[in-house]
Design a protein around this motif. Structure first.
Motif, short mmCIF file in Angstrom:
data_model
loop_
_atom_site.label_atom_id
_atom_site.label_comp_id
_atom_site.label_asym_id
_atom_site.label_seq_id
_atom_site.Cartn_x
_atom_site.Cartn_y
_atom_site.Cartn_z
N SER A 2 0.63 -1.32 0.14
CA SER A 2 0.05 0.40 -0.42
C SER A 2 1.12 0.73 0.24
CB SER A 2 -1.03 0.11 1.06
OG SER A 2 -1.34 1.25 1.68
N VAL A 4 -0.15 4.07 1.37
CA VAL A 4 -0.10 4.65 2.30
C VAL A 4 0.15 3.60 3.63
CG1 VAL A 4 -1.66 5.89 4.25
CG2 VAL A 4 -2.79 5.77 2.05
N GLU A 34 -6.12 4.28 0.97
CA GLU A 34 -5.57 4.45 -0.16
C GLU A 34 -6.60 4.56 -0.47
OE1 GLU A 34 -2.64 2.70 -3.13
OE2 GLU A 34 -2.75 2.05 -1.34
N ARG A 38 -7.68 7.82 -3.01
CA ARG A 38 -7.67 7.78 -4.68
C ARG A 38 -9.36 8.30 -5.65
NH1 ARG A 38 -3.85 4.96 -7.30
NH2 ARG A 38 -2.17 3.97 -5.93
#
Length: 140
Positions: A2, A4, A34, A38
């Motif tokens: 990930s 994040v 995440e 996004r």
């Protein structure tokens, strides 16, 4: 992997007062955070493109947050792009260089000129469908 990280989740949790976040909790939250980021950024890019611009602004992000019924971020509205500088010794850490302001200079600075006195002028654009021939109305 990930974008994040769990350390980011743990740091954010500590910054809002949650000190007892388990490692499993931060591991589960990282992909969801995440995904949400996004999603918001994709909406912000749509707002930018609908505005026929090539530069993503904070207003685009605020609009994307409003579309998702999330309270927008306050305090970062600027028409100029932010100038980020890379922190020495860190390849992925950036900061905005703020100028220090000396209050003595601000206090001793001369006052700006007073604005001109305001005035109001009224005239009829048209009277019963007929435009009067006066200098304020341009001839057709």
């Amino acid at each position: 992997m990930s974008i994040v990280t769990t350390e980011t989740i743990e740091f954010t949790a500590q910054s809002v007062g949650i000190n007892s976040l388990s490692p499993d909790g931060s591991l589960a939250l990282a992909p969801d955070v995440e995904y949400r980021l996004r999603e918001i950024m994709q909406e912000a890019i749509k707002c930018m493109r609908h505005s026929k611009r090539n530069l993503l602004t904070t207003e685009d992000v605020d609009s994307a947050l409003r579309l998702r019924n999330v309270e927008p971020i306050y305090g970062f509205a600027s028409a100029d792009p932010l100038q980020f500088r890379r922190a020495l010794g860190h390849k992925d850490l950036f900061y905005i260089d703020d100028k220090d302001v000396d209050f003595k200079d601000v206090i001793e600075a001369p006052l700006p000129k007073a604005p001109l006195e305001s005035s109001v002028l009224c005239h009829w654009l048209a009277i019963e469908g007929v435009q009067p021939a006066i200098p304020e109305n341009a001839p057709e």
